[in-house]
Enzyme design. Structure first.
Site, mmCIF file in Angstrom:
data_model
loop_
_atom_site.group_PDB
_atom_site.id
_atom_site.type_symbol
_atom_site.label_atom_id
_atom_site.label_comp_id
_atom_site.label_asym_id
_atom_site.label_seq_id
_atom_site.Cartn_x
_atom_site.Cartn_y
_atom_site.Cartn_z
ATOM 1 N N GLU A 2 -39.775 40.082 -4.785
ATOM 2 C CA GLU A 2 -39.575 40.143 -3.432
ATOM 3 C C GLU A 2 -38.060 39.450 -2.921
ATOM 4 O O GLU A 2 -37.838 38.534 -3.452
ATOM 5 C CB GLU A 2 -40.588 39.377 -2.605
ATOM 6 N N GLU A 21 -34.522 36.272 7.444
ATOM 7 C CA GLU A 21 -36.068 35.530 7.869
ATOM 8 C C GLU A 21 -35.920 34.059 8.527
ATOM 9 O O GLU A 21 -34.887 33.305 7.992
ATOM 10 C CB GLU A 21 -36.775 35.153 6.529
#
Length: 405
Positions: free
Chosen positions: A154, A159
Site C-alpha cells: 500500500e 493522507e
C-alpha cells in the site's frame, strides 16, 4: 509533481539542478511514455465505487455511483487551473461528502473510488485542484493498494486527519521490508523504517514540512501536481505547487531525473525487495470520518481545538454537517506513465483491502461497526438533478459552472 520547474517560483534546490541542465545543453530525454489518463472524459467509467463498511471503522457511509449522483456528492467542476497542465476549459472531477444531514444513521455519506486498472511500477501524476479542507473528524486520502493486503503493498501518497497542515507519506507491506529515506529532502523526517503492517506497526511513514502540500495550504494555492515514481529501487513522491509545475510535466514528457530531491523517498536497498512487496496496485480516492486514526481517543483528545468541540469525533461529525462543505476532492487528471510497454493491468481478485494508518493493524476482514447501508435507487438522476451547493454539475455531460475560489 516533481521539483524542477517549480523551483523557478520557489527557489528550491531543484531550480539550480534544472537551470544547470539547461545551460549545459539538452535536457535528458524522458524514459517515460503515457500509459493511462483519467480525467473528466472517463473517470466515472474507469473507477468503481466501494460500498462496503469502512475497513477503518469510520463514521461514514460509502455510497454507490447512482446514489452519489442523486445526492450531489459527485460531479464536474469547471476547473481552476491557471495555465498549462489541466486547463480550466477541460473541466474537473469532484468527489464530495454530505454536508447537510444532521445525525446520519449510518455515518456521513461519502465516496471511495478505486481504479479498475492496476499497475506494477510507473510514474503517477495527479493534478489536483482542491482536497478536503482541514476540519475536525476528516480523514482524506489518495493512495494505492494491491490484492491480498498487505501482501502486495500500500502506498499512501496524500493522507492526514483533523487539522493537520502538512502531508504524510506512508507505505504498508507484509513483514520483512525496512526502508531508508536516503535522497529525501532534508526537511522531511522518517518516522519509522519498518513498513511491515502487522502487530503494532503503522507502516513506514515520512512527515513532510511543507504547509502547501496538504489541506488548507494546498487549497489556498489552488493545489498542484503530486508525482509518485515506483521502480524496483525506490518509491518516491514529489509535490509541485500550481504556480511552479515543471515544463516537462506540462508538456507530457515527465523526466524525474531533472526534478531534484523528492519530498519523500523510500529506498529499498538491502532492507526491502520492493518488487516482492509491491505489485498490482490500484488507485484510490476517499474521504472518511473519524475511525481508527482521526477518531482515536488519544488523537482526538490531543487536539485541543477538536476536543473542545465535542467529547468524541463521531459526536462532532454527526452534529455539524456544515463543517464539511469544503471536504471535497477536485481532480484535473491522473496520468500514468510507464517505461517501455504498458504496465496497466486488470486487478486480480482481492481480499478485503483495509485502508490503514496510525493504529494497530488487522490482517483479517474487520467486522462492521454499523449496519451496512441498504440498497438505494439505481436509476440515473434526471437532467439538472443533484445538489448544486458545491457549484458543480452532477456527473452528466459537462457544462461550464461557477466554482468557489
Amino acid at each position: 509533481m516533481q521539483l524542477s520547474a517549480r523551483c523557478l517560483a520557489t527557489g528550491l534546490g531543484g531550480l539550480l539542478f534544472a537551470a544547470g541542465a539547461v545551460q549545459a545543453g539538452a535536457q535528458p530525454q524522458s524514459q517515460y511514455s503515457l500509459d493511462t489518463t483519467y480525467d473528466r472524459k472517463n473517470f466515472f467509467q474507469a473507477f468503481d465505487f466501494f460500498t462496503e463498511p469502512d475497513p477503518t471503522h469510520g463514521f461514514v457511509e460509502y455510497v454507490d455511483q447512482a446514489t452519489a449522483q442523486q445526492d450531489g456528492l459527485i460531479g464536474y467542476g469547471r476547473g481552476n487551473s491557471s495555465r498549462g497542465y489541466g486547463k480550466a476549459n477541460n473541466g474537473t472531477i469532484v468527489l464530495g461528502v454530505d454536508y447537510k444531514t444532521v445525525n446520519p444513521a449510518n455515518g456521513r455519506r461519502s465516496v471511495r473510488v478505486t481504479s479498475q486498472q492496476s499497475f506494477t511500477h510507473g510514474l503517477f501524476l495527479a493534478d489536483i485542484a482542491h482536497m478536503p479542507n482541514a476540519a475536525c473528524g476528516v480523514w482524506p486520502a489518495f493512495w494505492m493498494f494491491g490484492p491480498n493486503w498487505p501482501t502486495s503493498g500500500e502506498i499512501d501518497i496524500i493522507e492526514g486527519v483533523n487539522l493537520q497542515d502538512k502531508g504524510t507519506v506512508t507505505l504498508h507491506t507484509s513483514p520483512g521490508c525496512t526502508m531508508s529515506n536516503e535522497g529525501t529532502l532534508s526537511s522531511t523526517y522518517l518516522k519509522d523504517g519498518d513498513c511491515g503492517a502487522s502487530g503494532t506497526s503503522a507502516g513506514c511513514g515520512q512527515q513532510t514540512a511543507d504547509t502547501q502540500n496538504y489541506g488548507d495550504g494546498f487549497n489556498a494555492i489552488r493545489g498542484g501536481v503530486y508525482a509518485t515514481e515506483w521502480t524496483s529501487e525506490h518509491i518516491a513522491v514529489w509535490f509541485f505547487p500550481r504556480s511552479a509545475i515543471p515544463r516537462d510535466v506540462a508538456s507530457g514528457q515527465p523526466n524525474p531525473e531533472t526534478w531534484g530531491q523528492p519530498m519523500a523517498r523510500f529506498a529499498g536497498g538491502s532492507g526491502c525487495d520492493i518488487d516482492s512487496h509491491f505489485s498490482n496496485n490500484q488507485l484510490v480516492f476517499d474521504t472518511t470520518f473519524c475511525g481508527d486514526w482521526a477518531g482515536n481517543p488519544d488523537v482526538w483528545g490531543s487536539d485541543k481545538t477538536c476536543a473542545a468541540k465535542a467529547a468524541t469525533c463521531n459526536d462532532y461529525v454527526a452534529a455539524n454537517p456544515g463543517e464539511f462543505r469544503d471536504a471535497f476532492w477536485e481532480i484535473n487528471s491522473v496520468k500514468v506513465f510507464q517505461q517501455g510497454q504498458s504496465g496497466g493491468q486488470k486487478p486480480q481478485p482481492t481480499q478485503w483491502p483495509p485502508k490503514t494508518t496510525g493504529q494497530p493493524l488487522q490482517t483479517q476482514r474487520p467486522q462492521p461497526t454499523y449496519q451496512p447501508p441498504q440498497p438505494h435507487h439505481t436509476q440515473q438522476p434526471q437532467s439538472g438533478s443533484g445538489d448544486q451547493g458545491y457549484g458543480y454539475q452532477p456527473a452528466q455531460p459537462f457544462q461550464p459552472q461557477r466554482w468557489r475560489a
